[in-house]
Design an enzyme around this catalytic site. Structure first.
Site, PDB file in Angstrom:
ATOM      1  CG  ASP A  37     -10.048  92.758  30.509  1.00  0.00           C
ATOM      2  OD1 ASP A  37      -9.862  93.990  30.392  1.00  0.00           O
ATOM      3  OD2 ASP A  37     -10.851  92.258  31.317  1.00  0.00           O
ATOM      4  CB  CYS A  77     -13.861  96.552  31.091  1.00  0.00           C
ATOM      5  SG  CYS A  77     -12.237  96.145  31.738  1.00  0.00           S
ATOM      6  NE  ARG A  81     -14.461  94.126  28.222  1.00  0.00           N
ATOM      7  CZ  ARG A  81     -13.774  93.011  28.043  1.00  0.00           C
ATOM      8  NH1 ARG A  81     -14.370  91.916  27.637  1.00  0.00           N
ATOM      9  NH2 ARG A  81     -12.487  92.992  28.286  1.00  0.00           N
ATOM     10  CE  LYS A 134     -14.080  92.439  31.717  1.00  0.00           C
ATOM     11  NZ  LYS A 134     -12.924  93.164  32.236  1.00  0.00           N
ATOM     12  CG  HIS A 136     -17.477  94.117  32.597  1.00  0.00           C
ATOM     13  ND1 HIS A 136     -16.258  94.708  32.774  1.00  0.00           N
ATOM     14  CD2 HIS A 136     -18.191  94.419  33.708  1.00  0.00           C
ATOM     15  CE1 HIS A 136     -16.220  95.328  33.931  1.00  0.00           C
ATOM     16  NE2 HIS A 136     -17.382  95.162  34.522  1.00  0.00           N
ATOM     17  CG  HIS A 236      -8.883  92.773  34.375  1.00  0.00           C
ATOM     18  ND1 HIS A 236      -8.949  92.571  35.734  1.00  0.00           N
ATOM     19  CD2 HIS A 236      -9.628  93.882  34.123  1.00  0.00           C
ATOM     20  CE1 HIS A 236      -9.697  93.527  36.278  1.00  0.00           C
ATOM     21  NE2 HIS A 236     -10.116  94.335  35.322  1.00  0.00           N
ATOM     22  CG  ASP A 288     -10.734  95.744  27.674  1.00  0.00           C
ATOM     23  OD1 ASP A 288      -9.481  95.683  27.762  1.00  0.00           O
ATOM     24  OD2 ASP A 288     -11.485  95.708  28.669  1.00  0.00           O
ATOM     25  CG  ASN A 289      -9.083  98.834  29.063  1.00  0.00           C
ATOM     26  OD1 ASN A 289     -10.154  98.309  29.346  1.00  0.00           O
ATOM     27  ND2 ASN A 289      -7.962  98.515  29.705  1.00  0.00           N
ATOM     28  CE  LYS A 309      -8.933  98.898  33.517  1.00  0.00           C
ATOM     29  NZ  LYS A 309      -9.013  97.547  34.106  1.00  0.00           N
TER      30      LYS A 309
HETATM   31 MG    MG Z   1     -10.176  96.109  30.285  1.00  0.00          MG
END
Ligand code: MG
Length: 470
Positions: A37, A77, A81, A134, A136, A236, A288-289, A309
């Site tokens: 993350d 995020c 996802r 996670k 989300h 994160h 994820d980013n 991000k």
């Molecule tokens: Mg993220």
């Protein structure tokens, strides 16, 4: 002899839980996706970080394939996802919004019921499906239909959203936590399946706990095909490392956290080796980013890529991408082919021998030619969205920006007509606009945009919410 062999195979099929026999040639491969993350393109040793030690990920790259041009599908995020698990740009599922670009802890939206997820398809095909980490994609404490176990996962352990989303009122908004402030500042809930196990979760133990559960899931399912989605909560912010990693890294706390994450990847790969599953398992590692640059030292690095991000410059969406499958993927391969997380859905289904569902648009391609050294990437074009807005498009070496914005509210969106044009191999940091030199390229990219837009039917955002707090 032949009859004996047949009898042995038949009994193995009958004994195995899902009708697959362990070790039989016909057994489809296990699939493991490990998602970090907010880990940046430049945060791993094998992507050039000078002071974070990542021996396990470096070994994964040395034994497998490393992408130089691999993308997440969004710069934050939730939409990222959603895209990974559905194989569709989030604009198609409504998992994006210009204002609320991620779900909050009191959001009432989530992944729509009519979206088909990767674990749902794999479960139908007889896979054991598990998720650690996670989620989300919907706050299941508010709306139980958004629970991972209602979206294809047989097992779940993790946090429902980001680890900074249940702050104690005394916690400074968005501040990175020092280790001595952990207990009083953050109140993230840890769930095992539907049961709340701990709140606040002890975040210093989170990576270790996730890893333990992931290893247990692999061991328990070693005799049948399985899909494990391991979505780390880190790096994160707030950042936490366990006792044995805390204070070890030359990069400070951020480095401690990434080095623990690297250890975790090593545990997964070692478990697969020990269980004799490595030759029949694809492991894919990505993020994820891009890095959360506005967090200062608590944020990561995009290396030489621009921004991070929250931005559709390369640093926001180009991320590490490592694929590992001993015996199938040639060791030490580096590919500059274009690929992204949307491609994992069709790639995994093809490996599992499952057809893509009909009558809906998918945005991914089967990456088998790239993974197994058989040819070029089937992907030619990639679109960069921020919320519901199409910000940029890449085709081959060229990227055109229709709109730009720096990371996380650092400026206002700026529209470009004609678009900015960058040649990414010549100029990976996106510094030199060459649109005036290449009008035909700009026209071609705009045609790709028009073709893509014609396939998009906007749906109501699922992120609209009652959220009043972060
Ligand atoms: Mg993220």
């Amino acid at each position: 002899m032949k009859r004996l062999l047949l009898a042995a195979l038949t009994s193995a099929v009958l004994l195995s839980p899902a009708g697959f026999s362990a070790g039989a040639a016909s057994r489809p491969p296990n699939l493991v996706i490990i998602l970090a993350d907010d880990l940046g393109y430049g945060d791993l040793g094998c992507y050039g970080h000078p002071s974070i030690r990542t021996p396990n990920l470096d070994r994964m790259a040395a034994e497998g394939l490393r992408f130089t041009d691999f993308y997440s599908t969004a710069e934050v995020c939730t939409p990222s996802r959603a895209a990974l698990l559905t194989g569709r740009y989030p604009i198609r599922s409504g998992m994006c919004h210009d204002r609320f670009r991620v779900l909050r802890r009191n959001s009432t939206g989530g992944l729509p019921a009519d979206e088909i997820t990767l674990p749902e398809k794999l479960k139908e095909a007889g896979y054991a499906t598990g998720m650690v980490g996670k989620w989300h994609l919907g706050v299941f404490a508010i709306k139980p239909e958004f629970h991972p176990r209602r979206r294809g996962f047989g097992f779940y352990l993790g946090l429902p959203h980001s680890n900074d989303m249940d702050p104690d009122p005394s916690a400074p908004k968005g501040a990175p936590a020092r280790l001595d402030q952990q207990a009083s500042w953050w109140r993230a809930p840890l769930f095992r399946n539907e049961a709340l196990m701990e709140q606040p979760a002890d975040q210093t133990k989170l990576t270790g706990r996730y890893t333990e559960e992931a290893v247990r899931f692999i061991r328990e399912n070693r005799r049948r095909p399985f899909f494990l989605y391991f979505a780390h909560s880190f790096p994160h912010v707030p950042l936490f490392a366990s006792g044995s990693f805390s204070g070890n890294s030359a990069r400070g706390l951020y480095g401690d956290v990434v080095e623990e994450l690297d250890w975790s990847v090593g545990q997964i790969l070692n478990t697969l080796r020990k269980e004799g599953l490595d030759k029949n398992t694809l492991v894919f590692f990505t993020s994820d980013n891009g890095p959360w640059l506005t967090q200062g030292e608590a944020g990561g690095s995009a290396g030489l890529l621009r921004d991070g991000k929250g931005s559709t410059y390369e640093g926001g969406m180009r991320v590490p991408g490592l694929a590992w499958w001993p015996g199938k993927i040639k060791p030490g391969t580096v590919t500059r082919e274009l690929a992204c997380q949307l491609d994992l859905f069709p790639t995994c289904l093809a490996l599992a021998g499952v057809e893509l569902p009909k009558a809906r648009v998918f945005d991914g391609f089967d990456l088998a030619p790239v993974l197994f050294g058989k040819g070029a990437s089937p992907r030619e074009v990639f679109f960069y969205y921020r919320g519901t807005q199409l910000y940029a498009v890449r085709k081959g070496p060229f990227k055109a920006h229709l709109i730009t914005r720096q990371a996380y509210g650092a400026d206002e969106p700026m529209k470009h007509d004609p678009p900015l044009l960058f040649h990414l191999p010549h100029d990976p940091s996106e510094r030199f606009n060459v649109s005036a030199n290449h009008p035909a390229v700009v026209a071609d990219l705009m045609q790709e945009v028009a073709k893509h837009r014609a396939t998009v039917v906007p749906v109501k955002s699922q992120l609209e919410e009652v959220a009043t707090t972060k």
